[in-house]
Write a protein that holds these residues in place. Structure first.
Motif, PDB file in Angstrom:
ATOM      1  N   ARG A 173       1.116  -1.259   0.108  1.00 15.40           N
ATOM      2  CA  ARG A 173      -0.153  -0.395   0.354  1.00 15.40           C
ATOM      3  C   ARG A 173       0.878   1.791  -0.149  1.00 15.40           C
ATOM      4  N   ASN A 174       2.464   1.598   0.764  1.00 16.55           N
ATOM      5  CA  ASN A 174       2.688   2.430   0.242  1.00 16.55           C
ATOM      6  C   ASN A 174       3.552   2.704  -1.056  1.00 16.55           C
ATOM      7  N   LEU A 184      -6.630   8.397   0.800  1.00 15.75           N
ATOM      8  CA  LEU A 184      -5.949   8.287   2.293  1.00 15.75           C
ATOM      9  C   LEU A 184      -7.475   7.569   3.383  1.00 15.75           C
ATOM     10  N   GLY A 187      -8.476   4.267   2.753  1.00 21.41           N
ATOM     11  CA  GLY A 187      -7.492   3.122   1.768  1.00 21.41           C
ATOM     12  C   GLY A 187      -7.587   2.533   0.493  1.00 21.41           C
ATOM     13  N   ALA A 272      -2.517  10.666  10.023  1.00 21.83           N
ATOM     14  CA  ALA A 272      -1.945  11.225   9.104  1.00 21.83           C
ATOM     15  C   ALA A 272      -2.287  13.125   9.054  1.00 21.83           C
ATOM     16  N   ASP A 281       3.831   8.422   4.557  1.00 22.43           N
ATOM     17  CA  ASP A 281       3.522   6.769   4.340  1.00 22.43           C
ATOM     18  C   ASP A 281       3.244   6.061   5.710  1.00 22.43           C
ATOM     19  N   TYR A 282       2.546   4.645   5.307  1.00 27.71           N
ATOM     20  CA  TYR A 282       1.346   3.508   6.564  1.00 27.71           C
ATOM     21  C   TYR A 282       2.632   3.234   7.610  1.00 27.71           C
ATOM     22  N   HIS A 283       2.571   3.277   8.736  1.00 23.40           N
ATOM     23  CA  HIS A 283       3.681   2.410   9.328  1.00 23.40           C
ATOM     24  C   HIS A 283       3.031   0.855   9.518  1.00 23.40           C
ATOM     25  N   PHE A 289       1.452   5.921  11.685  1.00 27.53           N
ATOM     26  CA  PHE A 289       1.372   6.518  10.019  1.00 27.53           C
ATOM     27  C   PHE A 289       3.245   7.071  10.072  1.00 27.53           C
TER      28      PHE A 289
END
Length: 491
Positions: A173-174, A184, A187, A272, A281-283, A289
């Motif tokens: 997803r990133n 966002l 998702g 976010a 980016d997503y964590h 995040f």
């Protein structure tokens, strides 16, 4: 025993690591070089087949280190957002276009005219810039229409390797987020964002999470990689995210400062809050995040200065550190802007230049070196201040990569930020993050925090509170100097 293999598809090398997740041990590592090509000025391309050949050599070497059948999972990290194109039969249509490629300036300007920049940022988490896959696909449509017409799949570096291992076409997803395709709020990949690139939503494979098992090593891949057929492969992870995650950036308030040739700043946040000054980016930890920034020339600027200031020294950095340590904080009025290659975040100004301001006949090499160290520290602080402006509270600074070995530099960073700095040691890199997330995906690990057990702790540096006012004033001068000079930089 159960082992996990992690791969990192990097710009200059392909790296593999084999870990024992239960014993928190690195069993073995291996790497192979990668060729970065620039067929025209500003272009950056690589051959994905070279990545795959490297992976096959690395996995054969690592698999030989442990008993047959004991590798239980594979995870892949890689640079983002590289652009790889497959036709309907799974053939590569052209070399990859790397994230640093600058060929699509006209397409970026075109996108900016067609879209509301603020709305695009709020929706996608990232601004309109040359990293967008959307812009690169527009360039291909304009300049390579025969290639564009045959596109069946668009995905990234680590997605490609996962596909070669399993046959599953998925996209982490990133890659979709940094590419400009992901909404966002939902998702999900948005059809209208894909339309901006002129492709159908079906050309972007389904999204995958970093710990999600997306497939298993095929019999064909097993025959050439040395891996057992049927080993689970997880969704993968962006390399910079994997590196920060493995360093222990796993909770809100944690920030990693990477002191390499370029400088990276990566934070864990619980929300976010898109901002054009940073990348988003997503964590890997659900619900978190990772806003981040990249400075174009940190260590590379210091290497340039070392060649000028101490050309005959065997260890010029150490010699100059000793001279800088004898210079008072603030370098007696000398200020350096470290923008030798232009600058990425947070100013996003390719025309910015390095500046040394305030020189007098009383300044020597130690002053110049200290001003360079302080200038990079202020550039890092600029990023941290953006995080504070967005409502986050960075309080735990970790430092890694080659520059973190300089005690003088790390003390300067602690003093400029007025925050303790913990140096890391023995960080294997992004491949470790990929391996640990794969271990999480197959149940061989159950704690995100456990990944940091593989990384040692070096020295810690406490700030001198007596220098807070001096460095606050110095930071204001640093920021003001750029603002005043920006109109004079070449356009």
């Amino acid at each position: 025993m159960a082992y996990v293999l992690g791969l990192d598809i990097g710009t200059t090398s392909t790296i593999g690591i084999l870990i024992d997740p239960a014993g928190r041990r690195v069993i073995a590592q291996d790497s192979r070089p990668v060729t970065l090509r620039a067929p025209r000025p500003g272009w950056a391309e690589e051959d994905p087949q070279e990545w795959w050949d490297n992976v096959c050599a690395i996995t054969r070497a690592l698999a030989a280190e442990v008993p047959a059948g004991t590798i239980r999972a594979v995870g892949v990290a890689g640079m983002v957002p590289a652009v790889l194109l497959l036709d309907a039969d799974g053939r590569l249509l052209r070399p990859s276009i790397q994230q640093s490629d600058g060929r699509c300036e006209a397409e970026v300007a075109e996108l900016a005219r067609e879209t509301d920049a603020a709305a695009f940022l709020a929706r996608t988490g990232n601004g309109i810039n040359q990293q967008l896959v959307i812009a690169k696909l527009r360039w291909i449509a304009r300049h390579e229409p025969d290639v564009f017409a045959r596109i069946a799949t668009v995905f990234g570096s680590y997605d490609y390797i996962a596909w070669r291992l399993t046959g599953a076409r998925r996209v982490e997803r990133n890659w979709a987020l940094e590419g400009g395709f992901l909404d966002l709020a939902t998702g999900a990949i948005a059809p209208d964002l894909c339309a901006l690139a002129g492709i159908s939503p079906g050309a972007v494979p389904p999204l995958a999470g970093s710990t999600e098992v997306i497939g298993h090593v095929s019999a064909e891949a097993a025959a050439i990689t040395g891996l057992p057929a049927g080993v689970p492969v997880t969704g993968g992870v962006a390399d910079h995210v994997a590196s920060a995650y493995a360093a222990g950036v796993v909770a809100p308030g944690h920030v990693l400062l990477k002191f390499g040739g370029a400088g990276d700043v990566l934070a864990a946040t619980d929300a976010a809050r898109p901002d054009a000054r940073l990348f988003m980016d997503y964590h890997p930890v659900p619900g978190l995040f990772m806003p981040n920034g990249c400075m174009a020339s940190t260590g590379s600027m210091l290497n340039w200065a070392a060649r000028l200031l101490a050309p005959d020294e065997d260890r010029p950095h150490a010699r100059l550190d000793a001279l800088a340590a004898a210079v008072p904080p603030g370098a007696e009025g000398l200020v350096m802007l470290p923008y030798m290659l232009g600058e990425k975040s947070p100013i996003h100004d390719p025309n910015a230049r390095g500046v040394l301001a305030g020189l007098t006949l009383g300044h020597g090499p130690g002053h110049i070196w200290r001003a360079a160290l302080e200038g990079t520290a202020h550039a890092f602080r600029h990023h941290v201040e953006v995080l504070r402006e967005l409502g986050f509270r960075p309080h735990h600074l970790l430092a890694s990569d080659g520059g973190s070995a300089s005690a003088v530099w790390m003390q300067i960073v602690a003093d400029v930020h007025q925050t303790p700095v913990q140096v890391l040691s023995g960080h294997p890199g992004s491949c470790l993050g990929a391996a640990w997330l794969a271990a999480m995906g197959v149940g061989l690990a159950d704690s995100h925090e456990g990944v940091s057990d593989f990384v040692g702790l070096g020295p810690a540096y406490a700030p001198d509170p007596g220098l807070a006012a001096l460095h606050d004033a110095g930071h204001a001068r640093f920021r003001d100097l750029y603002r005043r000079l920006q109109p004079w930089f070449p356009g």
